[in-house]
Each structure stands twice: as C-alpha cells, then as structure tokens.
Write an enzyme that holds these catalytic residues in place. Structure first.
Site, short mmCIF file in Angstrom:
data_model
loop_
_atom_site.label_atom_id
_atom_site.label_comp_id
_atom_site.label_asym_id
_atom_site.label_seq_id
_atom_site.Cartn_x
_atom_site.Cartn_y
_atom_site.Cartn_z
N LYS A 18 4.59 0.54 9.95
CA LYS A 18 4.59 1.80 9.20
C LYS A 18 4.16 2.95 10.07
O LYS A 18 4.70 4.06 9.97
CB LYS A 18 3.64 1.69 8.01
CG LYS A 18 4.22 1.00 6.81
CD LYS A 18 3.25 1.14 5.65
CE LYS A 18 3.50 0.07 4.62
NZ LYS A 18 2.36 -0.05 3.69
N GLU A 38 0.87 -1.15 0.00
CA GLU A 38 0.00 0.00 0.00
C GLU A 38 0.92 1.22 0.00
O GLU A 38 1.83 1.29 0.83
CB GLU A 38 -0.86 -0.02 1.27
CG GLU A 38 -1.90 1.08 1.27
CD GLU A 38 -2.78 1.09 2.52
OE1 GLU A 38 -2.73 0.12 3.29
OE2 GLU A 38 -3.49 2.08 2.69
N ARG A 80 5.62 -13.20 9.21
CA ARG A 80 6.24 -11.92 8.91
C ARG A 80 7.59 -11.83 9.60
O ARG A 80 7.85 -12.57 10.56
CB ARG A 80 5.33 -10.75 9.31
CG ARG A 80 5.13 -10.60 10.80
CD ARG A 80 4.00 -9.64 11.13
NE ARG A 80 4.29 -8.27 10.77
CZ ARG A 80 3.65 -7.59 9.82
NH1 ARG A 80 2.67 -8.15 9.14
NH2 ARG A 80 3.95 -6.35 9.55
P1 ATP Z 1 -0.06 -1.78 6.67
O1 ATP Z 1 -0.33 -1.82 8.12
O2 ATP Z 1 0.01 -0.40 6.13
O3 ATP Z 1 -0.90 -2.72 5.85
P2 ATP Z 1 2.10 -3.48 5.92
O4 ATP Z 1 3.45 -3.51 6.54
O5 ATP Z 1 1.26 -4.69 5.91
O6 ATP Z 1 1.41 -2.28 6.59
P3 ATP Z 1 1.79 -3.38 3.06
O7 ATP Z 1 2.13 -2.27 2.16
O8 ATP Z 1 0.38 -3.83 3.11
O9 ATP Z 1 2.29 -2.94 4.47
O10 ATP Z 1 2.74 -4.62 2.79
C1 ATP Z 1 3.04 -5.11 1.51
C2 ATP Z 1 3.39 -6.56 1.61
O11 ATP Z 1 4.51 -6.74 2.45
C3 ATP Z 1 2.26 -7.38 2.17
O12 ATP Z 1 2.08 -8.53 1.38
C4 ATP Z 1 2.73 -7.74 3.55
O13 ATP Z 1 2.23 -8.98 3.94
C5 ATP Z 1 4.25 -7.75 3.41
N1 ATP Z 1 4.89 -7.42 4.68
C6 ATP Z 1 4.68 -6.33 5.44
N2 ATP Z 1 5.40 -6.39 6.58
C7 ATP Z 1 6.11 -7.54 6.52
C8 ATP Z 1 7.04 -8.17 7.41
N3 ATP Z 1 7.40 -7.63 8.57
N4 ATP Z 1 7.58 -9.36 7.02
C9 ATP Z 1 7.22 -9.91 5.84
N5 ATP Z 1 6.35 -9.37 4.98
C10 ATP Z 1 5.78 -8.20 5.31
#
Ligand code: ATP
Ligand code: MG
Length: 589
Positions: A303, A62, A293
């Site tokens: 974030k 996002e 994650r």
């Molecule tokens: P938000 O709370 O804004 O959704 P987010 O960290 O999930 O934050 P996204 O932009 O939705 O951010 O993440 C993009 C992709 O990265 C998603 O598929 C998410 O699952 C993956 N991702 C985010 N954080 C991690 C992490 N700590 N480890 C592995 N993958 C991650």
C-alpha cells in the site's frame, strides 16, 4: 444469465484451509456456539440462540488505501470458504489508526469487494464499533494485574525490548500497583495526557523468545479525529489486541491471515484465553490460520508504494489501468470472473512464492475468449483501394459476433471502395513466409471478398500511402463457390467512409523489471516510460460507437479491449487493451 463460469472447469488447486475447516466441522468444533447478534446488541445477547452459520470468516482491511490483487486473493479465500461450507463472511474494517484512514478508502473497498462478486449481507462491521468493549476489556486486564501503564519514551522502551537473541528487560513501571494503573488508564482516556506520554501494555513475559509476547503495547494516546468516532477517543487500541477480540465478538471461527502474522498467533491466543478466563468471552474461541500472501511479478503490492505512485503522479490515480489495484484491473478490462479464476488456480499455500503475472493474463484470456464479442479494429491504418468496386456503392456484410456462440447474434460490416487495413498487412517486398498483401498476391478480406493486390502509391519519402487491389466478384464469403479461392492470408478491414475513429490505449507493464523494488532498488527508478501508448484515432468497425462503458471485445488479431468506464461518452467510446491475444513475452521482444 447463461454466462460460462470459467472457474467451473478449473482444476481445484491445493487449499489446506479447506481441509482444516472440513476437519473442524466433522468434529463439531464450533457446534455449540451461540450467536449473540451484532456485537454490543444487548437484547440479542440476552436471547442468544445457536449460531446459524457453521463457519464464519472475515475480510478485515484497514481503510488506508485501495485494495489490490493480493487482497483479492484473501477476499476470494474468505468469502469462498464461507460460501463453500454454508457459512458467512464478515466484511470488517480494521479502523484503529485514526491518522491514515479515510471514508474514500472505505467506499472504494466496499465497491471492490462487491464488484468481485461477493456479498456480506448484514455482516458489515467496524473495529471502531468495539472501542467501548475493547476499553472495558483493557480495564479487566489491568484489574487482573495483567496490564500496566508504562511511561517510558518509545526509545527507552525499544532499548529494553531485547532482540531475537537477547531477552528483554522489565520497565521500571512494570510493577505499578493495580489502582495506579487503573487511575492512569482512565486519565489517559479522559485526555489528560499528551500523545506519547503513556501507553498501556499487557504483562506477559519480557524474556519470551517471541518478541510479540514481551509486554506488547495495546493502547496509545493519539489526539486525532477518527473517521467514524470523531473526537470521542484520544486513546486507540493496537492491531494485535483489537483483531483477536473483534474476531471473538463476531463469532468468527477461522481467522485467515497472511504468514507474517504467524508469530503473532501466540498473542492472539493469549488475549482470548485470558478474556475467556475472566468470563468476558465465551468458548469456543476463534483460531487464526496463516497462508502465503500473493506476490506477483511486474507489479508492486504494498500500500505504501501504491500510495507513492498515486501521490507522486507516476500514474493517473488509483484506478489507472496500469495499477494492480482492483479498480485499476477493472478499468483495464479485467473481469471479476477472471480474477476469481486466478485465485482458484494459484491456490492457497503455506510457502511464500512469486506468481507470474502471465497467469493472471491467461485467466482473463480464457474468460473473454469464451464470451467477448469480436470486432474489427485497425490500429495502424493504411488505405486500401478496391479499384473495380463502384464509387459510392456500399454492401453490408454480416459477421457473427462470436465464432462459437451464434446466440450472441451478428454484426454488420459495411464494405465500400476505400478501406482501412493494418499497415503491416502490406509489404511491397514480402519477406519469406509473408502471406498477406503484396503485389500479385490474393488474400481474403474477412467476411467479405478475396482481393488481389495490384500495387501501391508512395509519397516523396517513399512511404506507402495507399495499396490498390482488384476484387474477385464471385468470392463473397458465404456464397457458393467462394471457397474455391485458396488463400493463405485473411485480413480484417474497416470501410473508410464508415469507420469510427476512437482513441485506443495500449498498455505495457508499469515497470521494466520482473520484481520492482527488489533488493536495494527504488521501484520509482524502474518505471517503464512506455507503459501506455495512446492511439488518438484508431479506426474501428462502426457498430463499436454503441459500445457501453465496461463492454469488452476481442479486436481480432489485437487482443481484448474494454470501453473505458471513465473516459467513454455516449457514441464516443475510448478503448483500453486489457490483454494481448497471446503471451508475447519470452519471444525475444
Ligand atoms: P498494511 O501494511 O496496511 O497492513 P495490508 O496489505 O496488510 O497492508 P490490510 O488492509 O491489512 O492491508 O489487508 C487486509 C487483508 O488482506 C489482510 O487479512 C491481509 O492479510 C490480506 N492481504 C494483504 N495483502 C495480501 C496479499 N498480497 N496476498 C494475500 N492477502 C493479502
Ligand atoms: Mg495489514
């Protein structure tokens, strides 16, 4: 270029996703798919041919913040699996929330993915490009009696939703006739209602033990400007509804996401199954798989928290070298290779855990030890006077750029009567086991001569201001007989007349605790006040004046450093320490 790939020799870590994909390919699960080209491309759809990609994954950020090291894990997994199986990985912006998203974030995300070494080719997509299709599908749900416009307030809706142990209850609007729902939905789209007046919900099961299936909201009214669609829309689709449909429109086969989406998978499947039944999507449908994650000690990877660090001024922007953002690690001196090696090494598991930051640091050391040129840098200078060296005389000592890689060439170290050495390389009263300079002791000045310490000068406060020594003329490195001197200490040094004075920044963790923000703690109360120590004028070997931004070096005995890509100027580099030479934690400070 013949760069050593540190990933090559790394043990392949466990990766259950790989097993799933292998299994799917073996049974031809996706063999019959047709590639319809870019979603919405009617001409391509008409002439649909078999999909040339065996596997399609996607990375769907996002655009509401900069990417962090957790995202890097997801990027390496998604792009890595696509590459490993002759597939494609789509870069897709999940841009359904107009109020928090910005072009700056889009640009930074693309730059980060590219820097990590991955290419999406012509597979760059935006969920917002599907708004029209998503809306058309929403009308189809309404027409089939599987969606309704609800006019409860958010509070009332929450009340009826139930809990983990209690079933939800039906909204009084749940049985609205199809025609009324369609009319209201069209008027929602036309902008007749203010924010929050109505929402569109799927009609699934208010008694489901899975709360995600209790008639989830799929559209809400938001009179807001969107970074790509501008004012075209005032209703926006929700993540769960958008994500699965975007995957299907792009012919994704394996939709890899983090574990918190496990409970959303039944909804993912429900939406796609229904659309396939309506004849709006073709089978085979994409499937979602969840992995753990990345959690990493000594950093925050949320974030929301990263935005707070930036906006409240605790750091100097998203690319501050102390930030766990990809751009922060880049500026700090990390290489894409080290981050990919890290992702490979930690593997992909089904169980959440926390990884030690030291593992990431070790990956960087391994990468840079193999290829970073060496250099001399005196960080805490003390003057060394070679009393038997003629004033004004300069000798050019040659040193290899890298001890194991002659192809990297040599560097020249001017040697003269006055040199800089590290302050702690001299002790007037040597502690036990001290092999460096003290009166009467011999040491080698690396790539130059053996010298014998003859004494020191002190100021009125008793602080040492200079050390004196006598040079052994027959001890020049590389000449016959030079090895006859058996010395236990070897020091780096820089000629005082030739040294480059440059700022060098030494970093520590941004936080004082291993798990900032854990429990009830406010992570901002756990900031390390000493996370950066800037040496305004460290004294470096003169060749470093030519260091290019992002060039990395091992400063012997001090660690791996990078010429800062933002603050360096031609001829005037600024260096950041990326990592020390070895892990010093756990040694009692
Ligand atoms: P938000 O709370 O804004 O959704 P987010 O960290 O999930 O934050 P996204 O932009 O939705 O951010 O993440 C993009 C992709 O990265 C998603 O598929 C998410 O699952 C993956 N991702 C985010 N954080 C991690 C992490 N700590 N480890 C592995 N993958 C991650
Ligand atoms: Mg997310």
């Amino acid at each position: 270029m013949d760069k050593p790939d540190p990933g090559q020799n790394a043990p392949a870590a466990s990766n259950f996703i790989r097993g799933i994909i292998e299994h799917d390919l073996a049974r031809g699960a996706y063999a019959g798919r047709r590639w319809r080209g870019a979603p919405g491309d009617a001409a391509a759809q008409a002439g649909a041919a078999p999909d040339p990609a065996r596997v399609r994954t996607r990375f769907p950020p996002e655009p509401n913040g900069y990417l962090h090291i957790g995202h890097a894990k997801s990027i390496c997994l998604n792009f890595g699996m696509a590459a490993a199986f002759g597939g494609a990985c789509h870069m897709r912006f999940d841009d359904t929330n107009p109020t928090k998203e910005e072009q700056e974030y889009v640009d930074s995300i693309l730059e980060a993915v590219r820097w990590l070494g991955f290419e999406w080719g012509d597979h760059l997509f935006y969920a917002s490009d599907y708004f029209e299709t998503l809306y058309r599908f929403a009308e189809a749900f309404v027409a089939h009696g599987l969606a309704y416009v609800d006019s409860l307030s958010p509070e009332q809706m929450r009340e009826l939703r139930g809990t983990l142990t209690e079933p939800g209850r039906a909204s009084p609007y749940r049985e609205r006739p199809v025609a009324d729902n369609l009319d209201l939905l069209r008027r929602m789209r036309a902008g007749e209602f203010p924010d929050g007046a109505h929402v569109l919900r799927l009609k699934i099961d208010m008694a489901s033990p899975n709360i995600n299936l209790r008639d989830p909201v799929i559209y809400r009214i938001r009179h807001a400007h969107h970074h790509r669609t501008g004012e075209a829309w005032c209703i926006y689709p929700m993540y769960d509804y958008t994500h699965c449909i975007s995957d299907a429109l792009e012919n994704i086969t394996h939709s890899l996401c983090t574990l918190e989406f496990e409970d959303h998978r039944p909804l993912y499947d429900w939406v796609l199954e229904r659309l396939a039944e309506f004849g709006l999507l073709e089978r085979p449908l994409p499937r979602q798989y969840e992995f753990a994650r990345l959690n990493l000690t000594t950093v925050v990877l949320s974030k929301r928290k990263l935005i707070q660090l930036v906006e409240e001024g605790h750091v100097d922007g998203w690319d501050d070298p102390r930030m766990p953002t990809i751009t922060g690690y880049r500026r700090r001196g990390y290489t894409p290779e080290s981050i990919r090696l890290f992702a490979e090494r930690i593997g992909v598991a089904k169980e959440n855990s926390t990884i030690e930051h030291a593992i990431l640091e070790e990956c960087l050391r391994e990468d840079l030890n193999a290829r970073a040129p060496r250099a001399f840098a005196v960080l805490d200078p003390l003057r060394l006077v070679v009393d038997n060296w003629p004033e004004g005389s300069v000798e050019h000592c040659e040193a290899p750029a890298h001890p194991q890689r002659p192809e990297l060439g040599t560097r020249v170290l001017p040697f003269s009567r006055e040199l800089w050495i590290e302050r702690d390389d001299f002790a007037e009263q040597p502690p036990k086991g001290f092999f460096r300079l003290f009166p009467g002791n011999l040491v080698r000045l690396k790539f130059a001569y053996v010298v014998k310490c003859t004494g020191c000068e002190k100021d009125a406060q008793g602080r040492v201001t200079a050390v004196h020594c006598e040079l052994m003329p027959d001890s020049r490195s590389g000449t016959p007989g030079a090895d006859a001197y058996k010395v236990k200490g070897t020091l780096h040094w820089v000629s005082a007349a030739h040294a480059l004075a440059a700022p060098v920044r030494l970093y520590e963790s941004l936080f004082t605790v291993a798990n900032p923000g854990a429990g009830e703690a406010d992570f901002r109360q756990q900031l390390n006040p000493a996370s950066v120590n800037t040496l305004p004028a460290a004294l470096l070997e003169p060749g470093l004046a030519n260091a290019l931004p992002e060039q990395r070096f091992q400063f012997e005995r001090h660690g791996y450093f990078v010429a800062d890509r933002v603050d360096s100027r031609p001829g005037a580099p600024v260096f950041n320490r990326a990592v020390t030479l070895r892990d010093s934690r756990g040694k009692g400070g």
